[in-house]
Design an enzyme around this catalytic site. Sequence first.
Site, PDB file in Angstrom:
ATOM      1  N   LYS A  80      -6.233  61.511  44.379  1.00 23.17           N
ATOM      2  CA  LYS A  80      -6.477  61.122  45.307  1.00 23.17           C
ATOM      3  C   LYS A  80      -7.451  60.795  46.077  1.00 23.17           C
ATOM      4  CE  LYS A  80      -6.103  64.550  49.186  1.00 23.17           C
ATOM      5  NZ  LYS A  80      -5.860  66.183  48.980  1.00 23.17           N
ATOM      6  N   SER A 155      -1.769  67.728  51.962  1.00 23.40           N
ATOM      7  CA  SER A 155      -2.551  66.475  52.528  1.00 23.40           C
ATOM      8  C   SER A 155      -2.643  65.637  50.291  1.00 23.40           C
ATOM      9  CB  SER A 155      -3.362  66.213  53.021  1.00 23.40           C
ATOM     10  OG  SER A 155      -4.445  67.225  51.956  1.00 23.40           O
ATOM     11  N   SER A 179      -2.566  72.131  50.021  1.00 23.95           N
ATOM     12  CA  SER A 179      -2.712  70.915  50.133  1.00 23.95           C
ATOM     13  C   SER A 179      -2.288  69.547  48.325  1.00 23.95           C
ATOM     14  CB  SER A 179      -3.793  70.006  50.130  1.00 23.95           C
ATOM     15  OG  SER A 179      -4.256  69.581  51.845  1.00 23.95           O
TER      16      SER A 179
END
Lengths: 493, 95
Positions: A80, A155, A179
Amino acid sequence: MDLRNAPAHTIRDAIRDGSIEARAVVESVLDAIARDESDLHCYLHLAGRDRLLEEADRVDEARRRGDPLPLLAGIPCALKDNIVVKGMPATCGSKMLERFHPPYTATAARRLLDAGALITGKTNMDEFAMGSSTENSAFGATRNPWGRDRVPGGSSGGSAAAVAAGEALFALGSDTGGSIRQPAAFCGVAGLKPTYGAVSRRGLVAFASSFDQIGPIGRSVRDVAMVFDAIAGVDPRDSTSATREGGGTEETLDAGVAGLRVGVAEEFFREGLDAEVARAVRRGIEALRVAGAAVVDISLSSSRFAIPAYYIAADAEASANLARFDGVRYGLRRGASGSLGGMYRATRNDGFGAEVKRRILIGTFALSSGYREAWYERAMKVRSLVAADYAAAFEICDIIAGPATPTTAFRLGEKQNDPLAMYLSDVYTISANLAGLPALVVPCGSDRSGLPVAIQLTGRAFDEATLLGAGAAVERAGLFSGGPRADGGEHHG
Amino acid sequence: MDIDKDEAKRIAELARLGLDDDDAKRLAEEMAAILECFRALREADVEGVLPWIAPVAGSAPERPDIVEKSRAGKNALDGAPDRAGRHFRVPRVIG
């Protein structure tokens, strides 16, 4: 071996025993990227193709020479974009950091590199990890490989979609309120939020420091265990990392669930939960029972306050953490021809997107004079209530099972202009963050449109081993199968 | 929860965000709606409850106070939008 669908741990074993070459593995991932990335947009930055192939060749040469291979040798993985790696950008999905190049590598990323993993790139995310659909990325949304009119969740949407689409064999995400778990659930992959403190946060760009945890997303529970074992453990450079050795969960993964007490809170099956999701999750719980677990009723009554407590507390921390983005030391700078204060305001105005500004304002409000007691301090007390509920539940059960998300993946744009509706999609995941507990999602079925449904398992602090063992038992029941449709068909269910 | 345009601007100033009238009006409405929904927090019985601290991360660990080589001088300035020698350059503060 079907490289497109094989879990990372079987590929790891095959590379190590020489039945497959690391080059072929990397080529398979690069092929998936070439085929799907322009449509899915999982990545914000891709490592160079030649460099990845060279690294793979080095693994193959080492094996042919008979050199010992590190545990994850030649396994391509994605990180990420809020986990920093020297030599790669780290935008956090924000214009604020569009041209930022971090001067060091996060501990979790360093541990993967030391274990021989190859980093394919940095994945798309909601700006500064604030969102549940990846639509808050300043660089465009990611699509869900299971239905390209759907969000991948957020996310860590880019990480989950990349794993689901074979554009990486596993990925790291970060989980502040769900997330990792919500996008893993939406994309039909497994995802673990470790216990707060189990994995170093050094090099994770801070959103809400008392909630944030880095964790793995994988095609199977064993993949998740394998990666967790590689990244867990104390880090002297993160004073909130727990002073204990991590890992060892893969070894005990097949221990079974005989005698395990599985708590089920009926509060989680009431209003707001889609009926098809409820049915699939109950089948997952039944699979645990059939495998030898005992199902017991528990209550988590304070969870009804979880959403406001989470958003007030996390936004308060975010408003403090994001104060560092002011145009002085790195990242975007605007308005430098005026006053220093003017530069701060212009930089932050241009650099932050709408959701980040909303959260900074809510957090600043909750901490400001006259409001702090009624909002921030009350939220932190409610956090204690939520943690106490879990402590009471774990007196009579060993893990807690329930839904991961209220619905399957929703449509792109569906909740984009309704922040409150978006916040509600975190209703089942945020309690674990409030209490600092580990939680795992495992696919356990599909809805009638073919979109994945996941069960969420929550465990005692630092008992990831039990959690992952139970997840493996759900997986063995075979309630979920197949991969995303190659045609990327539209779902209209 | 009453948040009007001026209150939104006041909070924005604390957060070093500069809002124009349109943004302030829109954000005031959004904040008011969000905080209205979060009023449910008031129903929680928190009498005698202590605010949460992370009990799972172990007690604040200590480490020896050893001087280490810092990278600050070397590449902390690499990402600076503007610099002068080994310093970050910002707009003049004192006239």
